[in-house]
Motif scaffolding. Structure first.
Motif, PDB file in Angstrom:
ATOM      1  N   UNK A 181      13.454   1.474  -4.691  1.00 15.03           N
ATOM      2  CA  UNK A 181      13.076   0.323  -3.772  1.00 15.03           C
ATOM      3  C   UNK A 181      11.697   0.213  -3.955  1.00 15.03           C
ATOM      4  N   UNK A 182      10.847   1.049  -4.204  1.00 16.16           N
ATOM      5  CA  UNK A 182       9.324   0.841  -4.535  1.00 16.16           C
ATOM      6  C   UNK A 182       9.194   0.334  -5.939  1.00 16.16           C
ATOM      7  N   UNK A 183       9.720   1.046  -6.954  1.00 17.34           N
ATOM      8  CA  UNK A 183       9.733   0.072  -8.399  1.00 17.34           C
ATOM      9  C   UNK A 183      10.069  -1.200  -8.560  1.00 17.34           C
ATOM     10  N   UNK A 184      11.012  -1.622  -7.589  1.00 23.42           N
ATOM     11  CA  UNK A 184      11.520  -2.939  -7.582  1.00 23.42           C
ATOM     12  C   UNK A 184      10.886  -3.840  -6.453  1.00 23.42           C
ATOM     13  N   UNK A 185      10.128  -3.406  -5.653  1.00 19.33           N
ATOM     14  CA  UNK A 185       9.576  -4.128  -4.548  1.00 19.33           C
ATOM     15  C   UNK A 185       9.290  -5.357  -4.587  1.00 19.33           C
ATOM     16  N   UNK A 186       8.660  -5.836  -5.698  1.00 21.93           N
ATOM     17  CA  UNK A 186       8.299  -7.220  -5.920  1.00 21.93           C
ATOM     18  C   UNK A 186       9.304  -8.045  -6.124  1.00 21.93           C
ATOM     19  N   UNK A 187      10.517  -7.396  -6.752  1.00 17.84           N
ATOM     20  CA  UNK A 187      11.843  -8.441  -6.872  1.00 17.84           C
ATOM     21  C   UNK A 187      12.511  -8.690  -5.640  1.00 17.84           C
ATOM     22  N   UNK A 188      12.407  -7.751  -4.484  1.00 13.56           N
ATOM     23  CA  UNK A 188      13.155  -8.016  -3.332  1.00 13.56           C
ATOM     24  C   UNK A 188      12.736  -9.134  -2.450  1.00 13.56           C
ATOM     25  N   UNK A 189      13.797  -9.685  -1.728  1.00  8.87           N
ATOM     26  CA  UNK A 189      13.484 -10.633  -0.618  1.00  8.87           C
ATOM     27  C   UNK A 189      14.539 -10.286   0.496  1.00  8.87           C
ATOM     28  N   UNK A 190      14.139 -10.832   1.824  1.00  5.52           N
ATOM     29  CA  UNK A 190      15.210 -10.544   2.585  1.00  5.52           C
ATOM     30  C   UNK A 190      16.511 -11.201   2.567  1.00  5.52           C
ATOM     31  N   UNK A 191      16.409 -12.388   1.889  1.00  6.80           N
ATOM     32  CA  UNK A 191      17.378 -13.205   1.508  1.00  6.80           C
ATOM     33  C   UNK A 191      18.545 -12.298   0.491  1.00  6.80           C
ATOM     34  N   UNK A 192      18.068 -11.631  -0.636  1.00 10.13           N
ATOM     35  CA  UNK A 192      18.955 -10.951  -1.323  1.00 10.13           C
ATOM     36  C   UNK A 192      19.073  -9.420  -1.020  1.00 10.13           C
ATOM     37  N   UNK A 242       0.802  -1.304  -0.145  1.00  6.70           N
ATOM     38  CA  UNK A 242      -0.016   0.181  -0.067  1.00  6.70           C
ATOM     39  C   UNK A 242       0.976   1.259  -0.061  1.00  6.70           C
ATOM     40  N   UNK A 243       2.088   1.093   0.712  1.00  8.65           N
ATOM     41  CA  UNK A 243       3.061   2.192   0.487  1.00  8.65           C
ATOM     42  C   UNK A 243       3.654   2.578  -0.910  1.00  8.65           C
ATOM     43  N   UNK A 244       3.634   1.278  -1.802  1.00  7.80           N
ATOM     44  CA  UNK A 244       4.193   1.592  -3.084  1.00  7.80           C
ATOM     45  C   UNK A 244       3.042   2.207  -3.854  1.00  7.80           C
ATOM     46  N   UNK A 245       1.748   1.908  -3.462  1.00  2.75           N
ATOM     47  CA  UNK A 245       0.549   2.597  -3.985  1.00  2.75           C
ATOM     48  C   UNK A 245       0.517   4.146  -3.873  1.00  2.75           C
ATOM     49  N   UNK A 246       0.752   4.357  -2.476  1.00  3.73           N
ATOM     50  CA  UNK A 246       0.881   5.664  -1.936  1.00  3.73           C
ATOM     51  C   UNK A 246       2.017   6.604  -2.477  1.00  3.73           C
ATOM     52  N   UNK A 247       3.316   5.944  -2.754  1.00  5.50           N
ATOM     53  CA  UNK A 247       4.266   6.619  -3.666  1.00  5.50           C
ATOM     54  C   UNK A 247       3.894   7.002  -4.917  1.00  5.50           C
ATOM     55  N   UNK A 248       3.299   5.924  -5.613  1.00  3.46           N
ATOM     56  CA  UNK A 248       2.757   6.189  -7.034  1.00  3.46           C
ATOM     57  C   UNK A 248       2.024   7.247  -6.941  1.00  3.46           C
ATOM     58  N   UNK A 249       0.849   7.463  -6.125  1.00  2.45           N
ATOM     59  CA  UNK A 249      -0.191   8.526  -6.143  1.00  2.45           C
ATOM     60  C   UNK A 249       0.728  10.062  -6.050  1.00  2.45           C
ATOM     61  N   UNK A 250       1.618   9.801  -4.975  1.00  2.00           N
ATOM     62  CA  UNK A 250       2.367  11.242  -4.757  1.00  2.00           C
ATOM     63  C   UNK A 250       3.261  11.455  -5.766  1.00  2.00           C
ATOM     64  N   UNK A 251       3.951  10.869  -6.550  1.00  2.00           N
ATOM     65  CA  UNK A 251       5.029  10.941  -7.722  1.00  2.00           C
ATOM     66  C   UNK A 251       4.139  11.434  -9.018  1.00  2.00           C
ATOM     67  N   UNK A 287      23.675  12.750  -0.273  1.00  2.00           N
ATOM     68  CA  UNK A 287      22.847  13.766  -1.348  1.00  2.00           C
ATOM     69  C   UNK A 287      21.418  13.342  -1.321  1.00  2.00           C
ATOM     70  N   UNK A 288      20.512  14.329  -1.206  1.00  2.00           N
ATOM     71  CA  UNK A 288      19.175  14.110  -1.366  1.00  2.00           C
ATOM     72  C   UNK A 288      18.846  13.569  -2.690  1.00  2.00           C
ATOM     73  N   UNK A 289      19.485  14.149  -3.815  1.00  2.00           N
ATOM     74  CA  UNK A 289      18.991  13.489  -5.105  1.00  2.00           C
ATOM     75  C   UNK A 289      19.169  11.970  -5.125  1.00  2.00           C
ATOM     76  N   UNK A 290      20.422  11.435  -4.618  1.00  2.00           N
ATOM     77  CA  UNK A 290      20.772   9.960  -4.688  1.00  2.00           C
ATOM     78  C   UNK A 290      19.461   9.452  -3.784  1.00  2.00           C
ATOM     79  N   UNK A 291      19.259  10.047  -2.756  1.00  2.00           N
ATOM     80  CA  UNK A 291      18.287   9.429  -1.962  1.00  2.00           C
ATOM     81  C   UNK A 291      17.014   8.996  -2.501  1.00  2.00           C
ATOM     82  N   UNK A 292      16.582  10.028  -3.424  1.00  2.00           N
ATOM     83  CA  UNK A 292      15.366  10.174  -4.243  1.00  2.00           C
ATOM     84  C   UNK A 292      15.249   8.959  -4.981  1.00  2.00           C
ATOM     85  N   UNK A 293      16.470   8.832  -5.632  1.00  2.00           N
ATOM     86  CA  UNK A 293      16.583   7.879  -6.652  1.00  2.00           C
ATOM     87  C   UNK A 293      16.362   6.522  -6.102  1.00  2.00           C
TER      88      UNK A 293
END
Length: 282
Positions: free
Chosen positions: A188-199, A128-137, A177-183
């Protein structure tokens, strides 16, 4: 002699205010709120409050390394208490939230002088946070360009296994750098579905490099958890406003729970109308 008598009187008053049975109070709170033994309670000194007939006692609840600060109001006769605090009808909840938020070091997108601030408490593993991120951006920032500024705040939930490491990692990149932060934030949100705790560790290094961060500096920061304190400050701040779920948006002090685009838009539009009416404070 008078000054000595006054000092004794003040000492007596202070002793009276702080002389309460902590053990009995803790037992009653644990039973009333069904708190397990794993939750520790630390009571502060009782002091006078703005509420007639009640003293205010700072209370810190700690579980699994996370702390939440509350204020407990105890009647002068030590018989009745209220946990969570009284509400002052002369102070709006939105004003209270604004006072509790520290945005001095929070990453921000948009124009600094934009009249509407949207502070998002978020978790990188939360769908749902990924959804919120998309709404804002993709919607709010574009449709209200120059009128809305968007702040990031960390609120990793305890049952998400890589949410806190992600918050630590992105804070490490922010130090470069803040620009690096936002990138990295977006990645992280764009690739959320590809991330696991193991990797996650490998993904974090990959995303940090893609954001342009120095690999060695990032590695030292991330592995040393040098930004964990900052992450937990954000989480404690959220808890202080009664926010426990994600995403949570604070729009000029007004709380929106969940990725509710209609509600966010309604508040933004309402706040901008106040500005348009001739300098009225939103």
């Amino acid at each position: 002699m008078r000054s000595l008598a006054a000092a004794l009187a003040l000492t007596l008053l202070a002793a009276t205010a702080s002389a309460y049975d902590k053990k009995a109070l803790e037992e009653h709170i644990r039973e009333s709120y069904q708190l397990p033994s794993e939750v520790s309670l630390a009571f502060g000194e009782a002091k006078g409050s703005d509420v007639p007939g009640f003293d205010a006692i700072p209370l810190t609840l700690t579980f699994n390394g996370r702390s939440q600060n509350e204020t407990l109001f105890l009647s002068k006769n030590d018989r009745h208490y209220i946990l969570g605090g009284f509400k002052d009808l002369k102070v709006l909840p939105s004003q209270e939230r604004i006072k509790k938020m520290d945005l001095r070091t929070a990453p921000m997108r948009g124009k600094a002088d934009a009249p509407v601030s949207v502070v998002q408490y978020t978790d990188f593993q939360c769908p749902f946070c990924e959804r919120g991120y998309t709404i804002m951006r993709d919607k709010i920032l574009k449709e209200f360009e120059g009128k809305v500024k968007w702040y990031y705040k960390a609120l990793p939930l305890g049952f998400h296994d890589w949410a806190e490491p992600a918050a630590v990692a992105v804070e490490c990149v922010k130090t470069q750098g803040v620009d690096k932060f936002w990138t990295m934030h977006d990645e992280l949100f764009d690739k959320q579905g590809d991330i696991t705790a193991a990797d996650f560790d490998a993904k974090a290094a990959e995303f940090a490099k893609k954001a342009g961060a120095d690999a060695k500096a990032f590695d030292e920061c991330y592995k040393g958890k040098k930004t964990l304190e900052a992450v937990r400050r954000d989480a404690d701040e959220a808890a202080g406003m009664g926010i426990s779920g994600t995403p949570a948006f604070v729009v000029n002090g007004q709380l929106v729970s969940g990725a509710d685009e209609k509600q966010i838009r309604r508040i933004v539009e309402d706040q901008l109308k106040k500005v348009k009416r001739g300098g009225e404070k939103p």
